[in-house]
Design a protein around this motif. Structure first.
Motif, PDB file in Angstrom:
ATOM      1  N   UNK A 174       0.858  -1.182   0.000  1.00 19.62           N
ATOM      2  CA  UNK A 174       0.000   0.000   0.000  1.00 19.62           C
ATOM      3  C   UNK A 174       0.896   1.234   0.000  1.00 19.62           C
ATOM      4  N   UNK A 175       0.384   2.328  -0.499  1.00 25.02           N
ATOM      5  CA  UNK A 175       1.111   3.591  -0.491  1.00 25.02           C
ATOM      6  C   UNK A 175       0.555   4.498   0.605  1.00 25.02           C
ATOM      7  N   UNK A 176       1.478   5.075   1.366  1.00 20.05           N
ATOM      8  CA  UNK A 176       1.113   5.986   2.452  1.00 20.05           C
ATOM      9  C   UNK A 176       1.819   7.318   2.258  1.00 20.05           C
ATOM     10  N   UNK A 177       1.159   8.392   2.695  1.00 20.16           N
ATOM     11  CA  UNK A 177       1.847   9.669   2.825  1.00 20.16           C
ATOM     12  C   UNK A 177       2.567   9.652   4.168  1.00 20.16           C
ATOM     13  N   UNK A 178       3.888   9.730   4.104  1.00 20.99           N
ATOM     14  CA  UNK A 178       4.708   9.639   5.311  1.00 20.99           C
ATOM     15  C   UNK A 178       5.241  11.023   5.658  1.00 20.99           C
ATOM     16  N   UNK A 179       4.981  11.467   6.882  1.00 21.24           N
ATOM     17  CA  UNK A 179       5.451  12.765   7.364  1.00 21.24           C
ATOM     18  C   UNK A 179       6.350  12.555   8.575  1.00 21.24           C
ATOM     19  N   UNK A 180       7.565  13.091   8.494  1.00 18.46           N
ATOM     20  CA  UNK A 180       8.523  12.981   9.595  1.00 18.46           C
ATOM     21  C   UNK A 180       8.952  14.378  10.001  1.00 18.46           C
ATOM     22  N   UNK A 181       8.526  14.807  11.197  1.00 19.84           N
ATOM     23  CA  UNK A 181       8.945  16.098  11.760  1.00 19.84           C
ATOM     24  C   UNK A 181       9.899  15.816  12.911  1.00 19.84           C
ATOM     25  N   UNK A 182      11.083  16.432  12.870  1.00 21.30           N
ATOM     26  CA  UNK A 182      12.083  16.067  13.874  1.00 21.30           C
ATOM     27  C   UNK A 182      12.957  17.249  14.262  1.00 21.30           C
ATOM     28  N   UNK A 183      13.455  17.172  15.494  1.00 20.13           N
ATOM     29  CA  UNK A 183      14.457  18.105  16.012  1.00 20.13           C
ATOM     30  C   UNK A 183      15.533  17.269  16.688  1.00 20.13           C
ATOM     31  N   UNK A 184      16.777  17.515  16.317  1.00 17.52           N
ATOM     32  CA  UNK A 184      17.868  16.658  16.778  1.00 17.52           C
ATOM     33  C   UNK A 184      19.054  17.501  17.224  1.00 17.52           C
ATOM     34  N   UNK A 185      19.712  17.054  18.296  1.00 16.65           N
ATOM     35  CA  UNK A 185      20.946  17.676  18.755  1.00 16.65           C
ATOM     36  C   UNK A 185      21.983  16.594  19.000  1.00 16.65           C
TER      37      UNK A 185
END
Length: 417
Positions: A174-185
């Motif tokens: 199946x196809x999904x809309x993938x959203x990745x919001x991130x903050x990294x240190x």
């Protein structure tokens, strides 16, 4: 040139039967690089006894800086037991706009951005990008490996990435809309010239929205996951560079603990190690190889962390054609200079990419199952600018020779590994 000076120094040392002491050091050819910053990085300083091994290490340190295209040294004998050290530096152009265009599912996609890899002349990186592939994505990055001192640094990454991604389950997709919001240190500590440790933390929000394809009552059509990611990395680097040519060995170990509370992606551990080997062949040949070994917690989930992908491990295989909880990948290629004129290099490339995966919830026998093994030989070209940082434009064509294989072109910036 540096070897001639070393021989002269050895002869002089024997003749005088005494240690030579550095009187002054100088950096020649620098324009944007901060000389006081360079002085802090090296160990061959004024008042220090001259050490040929340490001097070569200093050149290696300089050659690894983003702003340095090539560094050499000369030793100048003075009166008594004093010498001057000149570091001769050719600088890189480091303010680089970038743009890439590709087509996915008949959608014209592009990414534009700009990155400065030697901000303030102190090896700092700062930049960002905007991407459109049917969705709007963006990212910002700041990296300063020597922010606090020559040994301690910091990196900060902020991004929101949206893409159309396949999810595999029960021999269906199946196809999904993938959203990745991130903050990294990330904080880094350089133990010595060859060894470095990096420790980081990231906060992520991932969303999967069903678009089309197969469905199942056991697989949600919308999934939102908040995660915390703790990472520990260890890097061993004994690679030396002569412009675009490399020789030596490098090992990068990545370990991550991902904490989430969700039945489809519970807390899990993931780790992988890249072993890289580079060998000079003749004057202009370079043999390069990478072995990647990776394992994660073996959850039976369609959202497994290791992917089979064009841009990560197998050139020509396609965009995320499968996922797994374990990975063994071996890439090897021979790079040969076809044409070189001052700043420009045209390099040919013949490669073989191969890999196998452990299926989600599977066992180690998956690694030797014929259906999971993929082999992709191919050919490519590299267009290289010797004085622009990471200005390697690569074009590869991979052709699968295992069962149900695909084929295709892969474009990118920088060597594949």
């Amino acid at each position: 040139m540096k070897y001639i000076h070393l021989l002269l120094w050895l002869f002089t040392s024997i003749s005088y039967s005494q240690s030579l002491t550095i009187d002054k050091t100088a950096f020649l050819g620098t324009k944007r690089l901060d000389k006081s910053f360079l002085e802090k990085l090296i160990y061959s300083k004024s008042g220090v006894v001259l050490d040929s091994i340490q001097l070569n290490n200093d050149v290696q340190i300089l050659n690894r800086l983003n702003g340095v295209s090539k560094a050499e040294f000369s030793v100048i004998k003075k009166a008594g037991n004093l010498v001057d050290i000149n570091f001769i530096i050719s600088e890189n152009i480091t303010l680089i706009p970038n743009a890439s265009v590709w087509t996915t599912d008949e959608i014209g996609s592009y990414r534009i951005g700009i990155y400065e890899s030697n901000f303030l002349g102190k090896n700092n990186g700062i930049g960002g990008f905007y991407q459109y592939n049917g969705f709007h994505s963006y990212g910002l990055n700041f990296r300063s490996p020597q922010f606090f001192s020559p040994k301690y640094g910091i990196e900060i990454n902020l991004q929101k990435l949206i893409s159309k991604e396949p999810v595999y389950f029960s021999n269906q997709a199946a196809n999904y809309q993938y959203t990745n919001s991130s903050a990294e240190m990330i904080g880094n500590y350089r133990i010595n010239i060859k060894n470095e440790i990096r420790v980081g933390i990231a906060f992520l929000n991932e969303k999967y929205n069903y678009l089309d394809g197969a469905t199942s009552s056991s697989i949600p059509q919308f999934l939102a996951i908040d995660k915390k990611l703790l990472k520990l990395e260890y890097r061993f680097d004994n690679v030396t560079y002569d412009y675009y040519l490399a020789k030596g060995f490098r090992s990068n170990l990545y370990t991550q603990l991902v904490i989430s509370e969700n039945e489809f992606q519970d807390k899990f551990v993931i780790g992988w190690n890249d072993f890289l080997f580079y060998k000079r062949v003749g004057k202009s040949g370079n043999w390069a190889s990478r072995l990647r070994l990776g394992l994660s917690t073996n959850n039976e989930s369609p959202f497994a962390p290791f992917s089979v992908d064009n841009n990560v491990n197998l050139r020509g295989v396609g965009y995320i054609i499968d996922r797994g909880t374990g990975s063994v990948v071996f890439n090897t290629e021979f790079r040969k200079t076809l044409f070189e004129k001052k700043w420009f290099v045209l390099q040919g490339n013949a490669f073989v990419d191969s890999g196998t995966w452990r299926l989600p919830g599977g066992d180690f026998s998956d690694f030797v199952a014929a259906k999971n093994i993929r082999i992709y030989p191919g050919l490519g070209l590299r267009f290289i600018h010797k004085s622009i940082f990471n200005a390697v434009f690569r074009f590869d064509y991979g052709y699968g020779i295992t069962e149900n294989a695909s084929k295709g072109f892969v474009f990118g910036i920088g060597q594949y590994f």
